[in-house]
Design an enzyme around this catalytic site. Structure first.
Site, PDB file in Angstrom:
ATOM      1  N   SER A 100      -5.273   2.558  -4.077  1.00 47.42           N
ATOM      2  CA  SER A 100      -4.179   2.746  -3.145  1.00 47.42           C
ATOM      3  C   SER A 100      -3.991   4.228  -2.902  1.00 47.42           C
ATOM      4  CB  SER A 100      -2.886   2.175  -3.720  1.00 47.42           C
ATOM      5  OG  SER A 100      -2.424   3.054  -4.725  1.00 47.42           O
ATOM      6  N   LYS A 101      -3.373   4.518  -1.762  1.00 51.57           N
ATOM      7  CA  LYS A 101      -3.298   5.913  -1.373  1.00 51.57           C
ATOM      8  C   LYS A 101      -2.484   6.774  -2.334  1.00 51.57           C
ATOM      9  CE  LYS A 101      -0.686   4.255   2.604  1.00 51.57           C
ATOM     10  NZ  LYS A 101      -1.186   3.061   3.214  1.00 51.57           N
ATOM     11  N   ARG A 102      -1.685   6.139  -3.137  1.00 52.44           N
ATOM     12  CA  ARG A 102      -0.886   6.942  -4.066  1.00 52.44           C
ATOM     13  C   ARG A 102      -1.750   7.538  -5.185  1.00 52.44           C
ATOM     14  NH1 ARG A 102       2.311   2.979  -5.725  1.00 52.44           N
ATOM     15  NH2 ARG A 102       1.846   1.789  -3.859  1.00 52.44           N
ATOM     16  N   LYS A 103      -2.802   6.834  -5.553  1.00 53.97           N
ATOM     17  CA  LYS A 103      -3.605   7.288  -6.687  1.00 53.97           C
ATOM     18  C   LYS A 103      -4.905   7.982  -6.289  1.00 53.97           C
ATOM     19  CE  LYS A 103      -1.411   4.895 -10.146  1.00 53.97           C
ATOM     20  NZ  LYS A 103      -1.433   3.484 -10.428  1.00 53.97           N
ATOM     21  N   ASN A 104      -5.457   7.587  -5.161  1.00 50.83           N
ATOM     22  CA  ASN A 104      -6.784   8.046  -4.785  1.00 50.83           C
ATOM     23  C   ASN A 104      -6.779   8.194  -3.271  1.00 50.83           C
ATOM     24  OD1 ASN A 104      -9.173   8.566  -6.169  1.00 50.83           O
ATOM     25  ND2 ASN A 104      -9.386   6.444  -6.813  1.00 50.83           N
TER      26      ASN A 104
END
Ligand code: GLU
Length: 449
Positions: free
Chosen positions: A239-243
């Site tokens: 997900s964009k929050r992590k990667n």
């Protein structure tokens, strides 16, 4: 096997091509080409509320950049509305779908009541048995049998079955005349003669609805293969929050498309000879869809960086790629002689500026305080020597020895004064390229600053 036709069906609802979709695209493309088939792109643009302007253009640009060409398309579902409407109405006539007039308020209340009773949210069938058509806004819902099971075979996962009583009477045509994903995907996969539906595992729970639609229409099922979802290194869903998840991010960071494609290829499938570095053409020769693993593969940016470094090292066109990556700000004639000094150390094109930026621009900042004395010392040691790295090295070592200074300290001072940094490419080879004049200017400027 019948003619192989695969597809990806991205929705233009995000910034760009999601890296998970790039992965599915790669597998669809390689599988089609391995079997001399076609790979098709269909844009599923029926959700007008989530439509993102420019998204499709960027998705297609990313596919081209990655080197994943398509044979047909892009087709647009928004241009095929009359087809879906006709199909939905055909199902109503056959009793496999029905008009539903329930208002948003009523549906919201129904869901609330179900929640309170800890029941799964499902349409309660109010309009299922309406005898005649009414006026006013309506949707068309799938008439799912109340008993029995719906099954399909997945080439990666084997047989999967769902109890019909747990399948919702899904809306297939919305009140605005647009189909939902379920109707659009089935009608188009059928009309576009898609032989293999290869997509992410998040669509498994939708598949029984699709299977029912195929049965209701009397159409032959495609072959299904649900790919495992990519995960972050901590195993959470990518997900964009992590990667970073968008292909364009990796392009902007100076990853090479061949490296990305190679890395993606290794995620849930292993080359039969155990190779890690291989081209997409090599993959086509040996790829086997049934060998895809079901365990969630980790998308590890560090591993991708390593792979990218492998590609950078053997790239015969690296100078040109750097030239283009930096929008021509560094002249190619200056990039070429620097390459042997930095190539081994680079993992991405963006690292060229970090490693070699000092060749093009005098440093403004220095990673540690300078010693005016040492700078003056190295400047005089280099004053009259030949501008060749062996000669320079000897001149510095001799002078340091004479003065009883550690050569290592002198080299570090020289590096910081000329490049601004404590680490970088081989120093004296770099000075050879930078030239005597420029080196002396930097040493003078720094010494008296
Ligand atoms: N439109 C769906 C998506 O956004 C397509 C899923 C499928 O391949 O069936 O990924």
């Amino acid at each position: 096997m019948n003619a192989v036709r695969t597809r990806i069906a991205p929705s233009p609802t995000g910034v760009d091509l999601h890296i998970g979709n790039a992965y599915t695209a790669l597998i669809n493309y390689v599988f089609a080409k391995k079997h001399n088939g076609q790979f098709i792109v269909r844009i599923e643009d029926t959700d007008r509320t989530r439509f993102v302007e420019g998204s499709e253009k960027r998705i297609l640009a990313s596919l081209a950049w990655l080197g994943i060409p398509y044979d047909e398309g892009p087709f647009h579902q928004s241009e095929r509305l009359d087809i879906y409407k006709k199909c939905a109405e055909e199902l109503v006539e056959k009793g496999h779908a029905y008009y539903c007039y329930c208002t948003q308020e009523r549906l919201a209340q129904m869901r609330k009541d179900q929640e309170a009773r800890h029941e799964p949210p499902m349409y309660d069938g109010t309009c299922k048995n309406l005898k005649s058509k009414k006026d006013g806004p309506h949707v068309i819902r799938l008439n799912v049998p109340e008993t029995g099971v719906t099954k399909f075979t997945d080439v990666i996962r084997g047989e999967i079955s769902f109890e019909n009583k747990l399948i919702d009477d899904q809306v297939i045509l919305k009140s605005d005349g647009y189909p939902t994903y379920h109707l659009g995907v089935v009608v188009d996969d059928h009309l576009m003669n898609i032989s293999h539906v290869i997509r992410g595992e998040e669509w498994i729970s939708s598949t029984p609805k699709h299977v029912l639609l195929y049965q209701f229409f009397g159409w032959e099922l495609p072959i299904y293969a649900h790919m495992p979802l990519l995960r972050n290194p901590d195993k959470s869903k990518l997900s964009k929050r992590k990667n970073p998840v968008w292909s364009s991010f990796y392009r902007e960071q100076g990853f090479l498309p061949e490296a990305i494609v190679n890395y993606l290829a290794t995620l849930a499938w292993a080359h039969p000879e155990g190779k890690e570095v291989f081209t997409i053409e090599e993959m086509m020769k040996v790829f086997d869809l049934t060998q895809i693993q079901t365990t969630a593969p980790v998308f590890d940016v560090d591993k991708l960086r390593w792979m990218n470094g492998e590609y950078i090292r053997k790239d015969s066109d690296l100078g040109k790629k750097i030239f283009e990556f930096y929008s021509h700000i560094y002249p190619i004639s200056q990039i070429t002689p620097i390459l042997p000094l930095v190539r081994e150390r680079m993992h991405t094109l963006a690292e060229f500026a970090t490693l070699a930026g000092f060749f093009f621009e005098r440093p403004h900042e220095f990673e540690r305080p300078k010693s005016a004395e040492l700078v003056q010392f190295v400047k005089s040691a280099l004053t009259n020597c030949d501008w060749n790295h062996d000669v320079m090295e000897k001149a510095i070592r001799d002078a340091a020895e004479k003065e009883g200074i550690k050569a290592r300290d002198v080299f570090m001072e020289l590096r910081v004064a000329v490049t601004g940094k404590t680490v970088g490419p081989p120093l004296l080879e770099s000075l050879e390229i930078l030239g005597r004049d420029e080196t002396h200017k930097r040493l003078s400027g720094v010494a008296y600053a």
